[in-house]
Design a protein around this motif. Structure first.
Motif, mmCIF file in Angstrom:
data_model
loop_
_atom_site.group_PDB
_atom_site.id
_atom_site.type_symbol
_atom_site.label_atom_id
_atom_site.label_comp_id
_atom_site.label_asym_id
_atom_site.label_seq_id
_atom_site.Cartn_x
_atom_site.Cartn_y
_atom_site.Cartn_z
ATOM 1 N N GLY A 55 -19.962 81.337 -14.340
ATOM 2 C CA GLY A 55 -19.015 80.835 -13.389
ATOM 3 C C GLY A 55 -17.650 81.420 -13.977
ATOM 4 O O GLY A 55 -16.400 81.240 -13.425
ATOM 5 N N LYS A 56 -17.678 82.073 -15.106
ATOM 6 C CA LYS A 56 -16.368 82.651 -15.750
ATOM 7 C C LYS A 56 -16.207 84.318 -15.610
ATOM 8 O O LYS A 56 -17.377 84.655 -15.436
ATOM 9 C CB LYS A 56 -16.363 82.240 -17.217
ATOM 10 C CG LYS A 56 -16.175 80.842 -17.540
ATOM 11 C CD LYS A 56 -15.043 80.275 -16.968
ATOM 12 C CE LYS A 56 -15.068 78.543 -17.410
ATOM 13 N NZ LYS A 56 -14.723 78.537 -18.783
ATOM 14 N N PRO A 57 -15.298 84.978 -15.592
ATOM 15 C CA PRO A 57 -15.285 86.265 -15.530
ATOM 16 C C PRO A 57 -15.960 87.011 -16.465
ATOM 17 O O PRO A 57 -16.348 88.191 -16.039
ATOM 18 C CB PRO A 57 -13.548 86.541 -15.659
ATOM 19 C CG PRO A 57 -12.909 85.403 -15.456
ATOM 20 C CD PRO A 57 -13.921 84.378 -15.884
ATOM 21 N N GLY A 58 -16.269 86.584 -17.633
ATOM 22 C CA GLY A 58 -17.136 87.309 -18.652
ATOM 23 C C GLY A 58 -18.501 87.756 -17.927
ATOM 24 O O GLY A 58 -19.142 88.519 -18.278
ATOM 25 N N ALA A 260 -18.219 76.328 -7.552
ATOM 26 C CA ALA A 260 -17.979 77.492 -8.236
ATOM 27 C C ALA A 260 -19.282 78.577 -7.653
ATOM 28 O O ALA A 260 -20.356 78.126 -7.124
ATOM 29 C CB ALA A 260 -18.507 77.207 -9.889
ATOM 30 N N LYS A 261 -19.201 79.919 -8.194
ATOM 31 C CA LYS A 261 -20.270 80.664 -7.713
ATOM 32 C C LYS A 261 -20.703 81.540 -8.776
ATOM 33 O O LYS A 261 -19.730 82.345 -9.542
ATOM 34 C CB LYS A 261 -19.709 81.483 -6.490
ATOM 35 C CG LYS A 261 -20.977 82.443 -5.930
ATOM 36 C CD LYS A 261 -20.344 83.094 -4.601
ATOM 37 C CE LYS A 261 -19.665 84.466 -4.986
ATOM 38 N NZ LYS A 261 -19.266 85.358 -4.173
ATOM 39 N N ASP A 288 -26.694 85.462 -18.985
ATOM 40 C CA ASP A 288 -25.416 84.075 -19.265
ATOM 41 C C ASP A 288 -25.477 83.800 -20.938
ATOM 42 O O ASP A 288 -26.788 83.899 -21.573
ATOM 43 C CB ASP A 288 -25.296 83.013 -18.393
ATOM 44 C CG ASP A 288 -26.636 81.871 -18.539
ATOM 45 O OD1 ASP A 288 -27.705 82.689 -18.556
ATOM 46 O OD2 ASP A 288 -26.412 80.942 -18.742
ATOM 47 N N HIS A 289 -24.467 83.343 -21.320
ATOM 48 C CA HIS A 289 -24.641 82.408 -22.682
ATOM 49 C C HIS A 289 -23.400 81.289 -22.506
ATOM 50 O O HIS A 289 -23.213 80.920 -21.575
ATOM 51 C CB HIS A 289 -24.312 83.741 -23.976
ATOM 52 C CG HIS A 289 -24.508 83.266 -25.169
ATOM 53 N ND1 HIS A 289 -25.568 82.471 -25.363
ATOM 54 C CD2 HIS A 289 -23.611 82.995 -26.102
ATOM 55 C CE1 HIS A 289 -25.476 82.275 -26.820
ATOM 56 N NE2 HIS A 289 -24.125 82.478 -27.340
#
Length: 506
Positions: A55-58, A260-261, A288-289
């Motif tokens: 859900g975050k830019p990274g 969120a996506k 993901d992490h």
């Protein structure tokens, strides 16, 4: 005699074909290299990816990089012309927006930190109940309904430290007695981190239950809460006795839910055999992490996740490279092969759960999931051992798959296979802790490849510099060889085992 000669000739032909197939597999396994793995992992686990939190830019940047690499290799987008499968998510966050004790305004991170709670409410209570250590005897006959409750969270003098979660158990007992607010006295965390709980978005969301806030407060706050008793916190702690003290406590708290996506990555190589191309082999790894440590955390804040699961992510990218080299030489897989990059694994296997409910290929046509989650390191138990890999789940649904897996290792890679975590009684319950589980629960045979829990697991120190790339490549080649056989053999693995694992991961 003639019949024996014919049988011998047939055997020789079969053995020759087998040897040729083995030689072909070895040829393309060589395209899985240390150089390529290091090149990709240096990007995937870079600081630019900010720990790849769902859900975050990274994480979005990592997904775009990986999709771009699959496209360069020539794999096809598997979701109606897209390399991405949208995973709709909800994030539920709880916060205490204001709090005062006897008129003194408290500051989060200095005076208190939030441990839990839910609902939307403003409370105003006039009594605090001091319950000492919150033992069964201390809680037995007290009435705390609608009141604030203060609890000692440190061990009694001369006693060993209480078991982890002891204060949580006391809090649960107090909530059952309808306490309005549960306050533990202890070290307040100055780092304010409230990323919320992430779940798959539901068409019919559950109503949010009202659960009393659980907070940790400082000794200074405890003194203010108890001042009407004529004693301070340290004095009452020295000889704790359950008592009710007049104190004014006001607090406003709220639970918010936002959408969120994120995306799963879906790249495919179509099968070449008209009779088998509707069947699908899946290689999976979560990209993901756990993201970054909260602002204010000293030192390195980025959890790069080089091993977890950057190693598996570049592993399936390398396997895709090998299969595409074969395809370009006219030796593409007979079955369709899907390379699935799952998001949200660290949030509760969300991406693979969503895929299993909304697959781009029917689960009934999915013959096996080969899932990689951490293959770049050694755990303490194998520091001085030969090259090894933990294998989990290969025998849980299919005797065929287990034999294929064993044969691939015995023929090609000869790793020391460790089945420690395959034991249904293993307390770590690793079988339930990665994305293969969401295939297995749909009766799809799986193999899970894992290097064990090492000292940098879920720490900012899980860096590319610590990866054993030759071992990563060897483990990846084992997955490739197993997949090569599965993608090209005449029959899919038969599901013929009653799974001996407990029915769920709870």
């Amino acid at each position: 005699m003639k019949r024996v000669i014919l049988c011998g000739a047939a055997l020789a032909v079969a053995l020759g074909a087998c040897a040729q197939q083995n030689a072909t597999a070895v040829k393309y396994a060589k395209y899985i290299t240390v150089e390529n793995a290091k090149k990709h992992l240096t990007v995937v686990a870079s600081d630019e990816m900010e720990g790849r939190e769902t859900g975050k830019p990274g994480a979005d940047r990592a997904a775009k990089y990986l999709a771009g690499e699959y496209q360069k290799l020539g794999l096809l987008p598997a979701n109606k012309g897209s390399y991405f499968l949208d995973v709709p998510l909800s994030v539920t966050s709880f916060s205490v927006n204001s709090m005062t004790v006897n008129g003194a305004k408290l500051t989060q991170g200095k005076d208190f930190s939030v441990l839990g709670g839910s609902g939307v409410k403003t409370i105003n209570v006039q009594e605090v109940v001091f319950v000492g250590y919150g033992s069964e005897a201390e809680l037995k006959d007290i009435s705390v309904e609608g009141k604030a409750v203060l609890v000692i969270t440190e061990p009694k003098p001369g006693a060993e430290a209480p078991a982890r979660g002891a204060f949580n158990r006391v809090a649960v007992a107090l909530m059952a007695k309808k306490a309005a607010l549960v306050l533990g006295v202890g070290k307040v965390n100055p780092i304010i981190a409230n990323n919320g709980r992430m779940t798959l978005k539901s068409a019919t969301p559950r109503p949010i239950a009202d659960r009393a806030p659980i907070l940790m407060v400082s000794n200074t706050v405890a003194d203010n809460l108890l001042k009407a008793s004529g004693k301070n916190y340290e004095q009452l702690k020295a000889a704790p006795a359950v008592q009710t003290v007049k104190a004014s406590v006001e607090a406003a708290y709220a639970t918010t839910t936002t959408d969120a996506k994120a995306v799963d990555i879906v790249a495919m190589i179509p099968g070449s055999d008209p009779k088998l191309k509707e069947e699908v082999l899946v290689f999976s790894a979560h990209y993901d992490h756990i993201g970054m440590e909260p602002e204010g955390t000293p030192g390195d804040r980025i959890n790069n996740g080089a091993d977890d699961d950057g190693s598996g992510t570049v592993g399936i990218l390398e396997i895709a490279t090998a299969f595409m080299k074969a395809k370009k030489d006219g030796k593409g897989p007979r079955r369709t092969v899907l390379f699935l990059g799952n998001v949200g694994e660290e949030k509760g296997l969300l991406g693979s759960e969503y895929y299993s409910q909304n697959p781009v290929f029917p689960m009934a046509n999915t013959i096996t999931d080969l899932n990689i989650d951490m293959i770049g390191r050694r755990d303490p138990a194998h520091k001085d051992s030969p090259d090894y890999c933990y294998l989990i789940g290969s025998d849980k649904l299919s005797t065929t798959l287990h034999k294929i897996s064993e044969n691939a290792n015995n023929t090609y890679t000869k790793l020391a296979v460790d089945y420690k975590y395959n034991d249904p009684k293993d307390p770590e319950r690793i079988y339930y802790r990665s994305d293969h589980y969401n295939f297995a629960k749909h009766n799809v045979p799986i193999v899970f490849y894992f290097d064990g829990v090492h000292e940098d697991y879920h720490r900012v120190s899980d860096e590319v510099s610590k990866i054993d790339f030759p071992l990563l490549v060897k483990r990846t080649q084992l997955v490739f060889y197993t997949g090569w056989e599965l993608a090209n053999r005449d029959e899919r693995p038969v599901v013929d085992v009653t799974n001996d694992m407990p029915a769920n991961r709870n």
